[in-house]
Structure formats: structure tokens, C-alpha cells
Design an enzyme around this catalytic site. Sequence first.
Site, PDB file in Angstrom:
ATOM      1  N   ASP A 107      62.555  74.186  26.716  1.00  0.00           N
ATOM      2  CA  ASP A 107      61.789  74.567  25.520  1.00  0.00           C
ATOM      3  C   ASP A 107      61.898  73.454  24.486  1.00  0.00           C
ATOM      4  O   ASP A 107      62.851  72.681  24.478  1.00  0.00           O
ATOM      5  CB  ASP A 107      62.318  75.883  24.932  1.00  0.00           C
ATOM      6  CG  ASP A 107      61.284  76.593  24.074  1.00  0.00           C
ATOM      7  OD1 ASP A 107      60.661  77.559  24.553  1.00  0.00           O
ATOM      8  OD2 ASP A 107      61.079  76.183  22.901  1.00  0.00           O
TER       9      ASP A 107
ATOM     10  N   TYR B  55      41.830  77.594  22.640  1.00  0.00           N
ATOM     11  CA  TYR B  55      42.675  78.505  23.431  1.00  0.00           C
ATOM     12  C   TYR B  55      41.852  79.091  24.573  1.00  0.00           C
ATOM     13  O   TYR B  55      42.258  79.050  25.740  1.00  0.00           O
ATOM     14  CB  TYR B  55      43.235  79.610  22.527  1.00  0.00           C
ATOM     15  CG  TYR B  55      44.325  80.439  23.182  1.00  0.00           C
ATOM     16  CD1 TYR B  55      45.644  79.998  23.196  1.00  0.00           C
ATOM     17  CD2 TYR B  55      44.032  81.658  23.795  1.00  0.00           C
ATOM     18  CE1 TYR B  55      46.649  80.749  23.792  1.00  0.00           C
ATOM     19  CE2 TYR B  55      45.030  82.417  24.388  1.00  0.00           C
ATOM     20  CZ  TYR B  55      46.338  81.961  24.391  1.00  0.00           C
ATOM     21  OH  TYR B  55      47.326  82.710  24.993  1.00  0.00           O
TER      22      TYR B  55
ATOM     23  N   ASP C  82      59.735  68.877  25.178  1.00  0.00           N
ATOM     24  CA  ASP C  82      58.391  69.067  24.617  1.00  0.00           C
ATOM     25  C   ASP C  82      57.414  68.753  25.752  1.00  0.00           C
ATOM     26  O   ASP C  82      57.322  67.602  26.195  1.00  0.00           O
ATOM     27  CB  ASP C  82      58.200  68.099  23.435  1.00  0.00           C
ATOM     28  CG  ASP C  82      56.798  68.159  22.854  1.00  0.00           C
ATOM     29  OD1 ASP C  82      55.948  68.894  23.393  1.00  0.00           O
ATOM     30  OD2 ASP C  82      56.558  67.446  21.849  1.00  0.00           O
TER      31      ASP C  82
ATOM     32  N   THR D 239      55.028  88.740  21.114  1.00  0.00           N
ATOM     33  CA  THR D 239      55.842  87.526  21.236  1.00  0.00           C
ATOM     34  C   THR D 239      55.756  86.794  19.896  1.00  0.00           C
ATOM     35  O   THR D 239      55.176  87.316  18.940  1.00  0.00           O
ATOM     36  CB  THR D 239      55.329  86.590  22.353  1.00  0.00           C
ATOM     37  OG1 THR D 239      54.068  86.038  21.943  1.00  0.00           O
ATOM     38  CG2 THR D 239      55.176  87.308  23.683  1.00  0.00           C
TER      39      THR D 239
HETATM   40  N1  LIG Z   1      51.647  86.773  23.706  1.00  0.00           N
HETATM   41  C1  LIG Z   1      50.488  87.025  24.209  1.00  0.00           C
HETATM   42  O1  LIG Z   1      49.850  88.022  23.867  1.00  0.00           O
HETATM   43  C2  LIG Z   1      49.903  86.119  25.261  1.00  0.00           C
HETATM   44  C3  LIG Z   1      48.739  86.536  25.921  1.00  0.00           C
HETATM   45  C4  LIG Z   1      48.203  85.716  26.894  1.00  0.00           C
HETATM   46  C5  LIG Z   1      48.812  84.515  27.201  1.00  0.00           C
HETATM   47  N2  LIG Z   1      49.932  84.128  26.537  1.00  0.00           N
HETATM   48  C6  LIG Z   1      50.537  82.842  26.883  1.00  0.00           C
HETATM   49  O2  LIG Z   1      51.897  83.019  27.169  1.00  0.00           O
HETATM   50  C7  LIG Z   1      52.550  81.754  27.059  1.00  0.00           C
HETATM   51  C8  LIG Z   1      53.853  81.954  26.304  1.00  0.00           C
HETATM   52  O3  LIG Z   1      53.543  82.334  24.967  1.00  0.00           O
HETATM   53  P1  LIG Z   1      54.286  83.523  24.220  1.00  0.00           P
HETATM   54  O4  LIG Z   1      53.263  84.507  23.841  1.00  0.00           O
HETATM   55  O5  LIG Z   1      55.470  83.931  24.969  1.00  0.00           O
HETATM   56  O6  LIG Z   1      54.656  82.761  22.851  1.00  0.00           O
HETATM   57  P2  LIG Z   1      56.025  82.400  22.151  1.00  0.00           P
HETATM   58  O7  LIG Z   1      55.618  81.590  20.975  1.00  0.00           O
HETATM   59  O8  LIG Z   1      56.843  83.620  21.943  1.00  0.00           O
HETATM   60  O9  LIG Z   1      56.772  81.489  23.206  1.00  0.00           O
HETATM   61  C9  LIG Z   1      56.313  80.195  23.501  1.00  0.00           C
HETATM   62  C10 LIG Z   1      57.507  79.283  23.693  1.00  0.00           C
HETATM   63  O10 LIG Z   1      56.981  77.993  24.017  1.00  0.00           O
HETATM   64  C11 LIG Z   1      57.657  77.028  23.247  1.00  0.00           C
HETATM   65  N3  LIG Z   1      56.789  75.873  23.061  1.00  0.00           N
HETATM   66  C12 LIG Z   1      55.735  75.734  22.216  1.00  0.00           C
HETATM   67  N4  LIG Z   1      55.233  74.503  22.293  1.00  0.00           N
HETATM   68  C13 LIG Z   1      55.976  73.848  23.220  1.00  0.00           C
HETATM   69  C14 LIG Z   1      55.964  72.529  23.732  1.00  0.00           C
HETATM   70  N5  LIG Z   1      55.083  71.624  23.290  1.00  0.00           N
HETATM   71  N6  LIG Z   1      56.866  72.200  24.679  1.00  0.00           N
HETATM   72  C15 LIG Z   1      57.776  73.111  25.112  1.00  0.00           C
HETATM   73  N7  LIG Z   1      57.859  74.357  24.649  1.00  0.00           N
HETATM   74  C16 LIG Z   1      56.964  74.719  23.708  1.00  0.00           C
HETATM   75  C17 LIG Z   1      58.025  77.714  21.951  1.00  0.00           C
HETATM   76  O11 LIG Z   1      59.126  77.069  21.295  1.00  0.00           O
HETATM   77  C18 LIG Z   1      58.359  79.112  22.432  1.00  0.00           C
HETATM   78  O12 LIG Z   1      59.722  79.233  22.747  1.00  0.00           O
HETATM   79  C19 LIG Z   1      51.564  80.823  26.376  1.00  0.00           C
HETATM   80  O13 LIG Z   1      50.976  79.974  27.345  1.00  0.00           O
HETATM   81  C20 LIG Z   1      50.531  81.774  25.813  1.00  0.00           C
HETATM   82  O14 LIG Z   1      49.277  81.182  25.654  1.00  0.00           O
HETATM   83  C21 LIG Z   1      50.492  84.903  25.567  1.00  0.00           C
END
Ligand SMILES: NC(=O)c1ccc[n+]([C@@H]2O[C@H](COP(=O)([O-])OP(=O)(O)OC[C@H]3O[C@@H](n4cnc5c(N)ncnc54)[C@H](O)[C@@H]3O)[C@@H](O)[C@H]2O)c1
Length: 263
Positions: A42, A168, A68, A203
Amino acid sequence: MKAAELFDVSGHVAFVTGAASGLGLAMAEVMADNGAHVVMSDIDPDTLESHTRRLAEAGASVEGVELDVADLAALRATIDNAAETRGRLDAVFANAGISAGPSYLRDGGQIDAIDLAKWDEVVHVNQTSVFATVQAAARHMKRQRSGRIVVTSSIAGLQSEHLVGYAYAVTKAAVINLVRQAAMELAPYNVTVNAVAPGPFFTNIGNGRLNDPEAVKAFTDMVPMGRIAEPSELQGLALLLASPAGSFITGTAIPIDGGCTAG
Ligand SMILES: NC(=O)c1ccc[n+]([C@@H]2O[C@H](COP(=O)([O-])OP(=O)(O)OC[C@H]3O[C@@H](n4cnc5c(N)ncnc54)[C@H](O)[C@@H]3O)[C@@H](O)[C@H]2O)c1
């Protein structure tokens, strides 16, 4: 086969991007809970460290690596290092992703207001870095002649979506076709490639936008089941795709969305 055997990933090595929060953390936890060694990466080292410590204290085999995913050389080196140190790489979750800001229903989200620098940033993280993650995983898995790759897309990649920004929606669709393309190339190597397509989950995405009551109502209203999911509700699907139970599933994008895409 018994359920325990179908979902047993003991001795496997898994790698997860964006593992310090939300869906990536849930994926890492379910893999570790079912026996895998999990390399959790992360961009946020402090949060990552607190979770890896908590999981290790509970008996899980996990390690945290600051990464990253936008730094493509570091991304590749980190995956190479995980595979080489452990001598195998069984499952890679290309999960890290970022919000693209407001949808066209909110100020700044209309097509003529989109800032192209922000567009490039989202395309880089959500699409190019996902490709680079799949690429790095594939190198090891082809040689190994086995492996599971799971990409986190979204229902916004399957249909138009009025609550997310343009970049997105576009990147989440692009990675679904990446999954199909890579699944075809890697099928003869016994490597499966799939996407999960979540609907709304609680999240921290978009700086915790899903904790804002107005957003909660808007997302809840679009879900036939009438609620937003908890990250733990993704764990069954993540484990299915990475375990013996999912051995013949490849090239798909599986919605996990309380019915959003059925209507
Ligand atoms: N939460 C939702 O409703 C939802 C729905 C559909 C898809 N998603 C997808 O799920 C995935 C995870 O997102 P989430 O909802 O758990 O969000 P989140 O923000 O809770 O978790 C994302 C994590 O990714 C890390 N991150 C961000 N940019 C980064 C980078 N450049 N390099 C490494 N780590 C990085 C953040 O620090 C965080 O820990 C994403 O791809 C998001 O698009 C989420």
C-alpha cells in the site's frame, strides 16, 4: 471435495495492492485466514503497518510493503521480490484504485469541466498500474504454469454509472477487457484472470465519501437490496477466484452488487 479443501490456500503466496484499507484489506485477510502467506502492499505505510501487526499478532502469515502502484518500476520490483523470496506466486490481486472525483451530476464532474491532468492520474493508477500488475504477475505465473490474477473493477465498468466520475467509469471498463485479453493468453498456462465488479461498499475510497449521509442515501437508493455492503462481503468471491474452487473460472467480470446490474 469438502468446503475446507475447496477453499484451502495454505502454502500459497498472495500479493495484494491497496491492502491497507477497504476491499484490499478484506482480500488480504481472507487469503491469510485460509492459509496463504500474504504480501500486503500500500502507499500508506502507517495504516498498512497497523494492519499487518494486528494480523500477525492473530497468527496470520503476512508482511507489509510500502508501494505506490503509480511507480511502475517499483511495482514490478516489489512483485518480483515477493515471488523470488518465497519461490512462488499463486495469487495477485490488482486492487489499488482511486476515485475520479464527482460524477456529471455534481459540480466539476460534467464532461466540459474534466481536468485532463486529473484524468491522466486516474488512468495511470486505475488502468496502467493494473496492467503493470497483471504483467508482472503473468511473468512469474507463466513460468510456474499456474496462478490466479484478480482485478478489482466496478459495476461502473459494466454499465454507465451516474455517481462516479468519467475517468473512473472508463478505467473500470478498460480493465475488464484487459482481463478478457490476458485470460486468453494465459489460459494454456493454467493461469486464470478475472475481475470482481463491486457495487457500493463502505470503504475509505474518495476520502471516505461513503461516510457522507447524502452519498450513503444516493448509493443505497441504487441497490435493489437497499444497502451498502461491508468489505467482508467480498471475501467469499475473492477466495473463490484464488482457491481450488475457482479453478475453471477465467476471463470473467463477476458483479457483487446487491442486484445493481440485474435491472
Ligand atoms: N468501495 C466501493 O464501493 C468500490 C466499488 C467498486 C470498486 N471499488 C474498487 O475497489 C478498490 C479498492 O478501493 P476501496 O473502496 O477499498 O478504497 P479504500 O480507499 O478504502 O482502499 C484503497 C487502498 O488503496 C491505497 N492506494 C491508493 N492509491 C494507491 C497507490 N497509488 N498505490 C498503492 N496503494 C494505493 C489506499 O492507501 C488504500 O489503502 C479500488 O480499485 C476501487 O475502485 C470500490
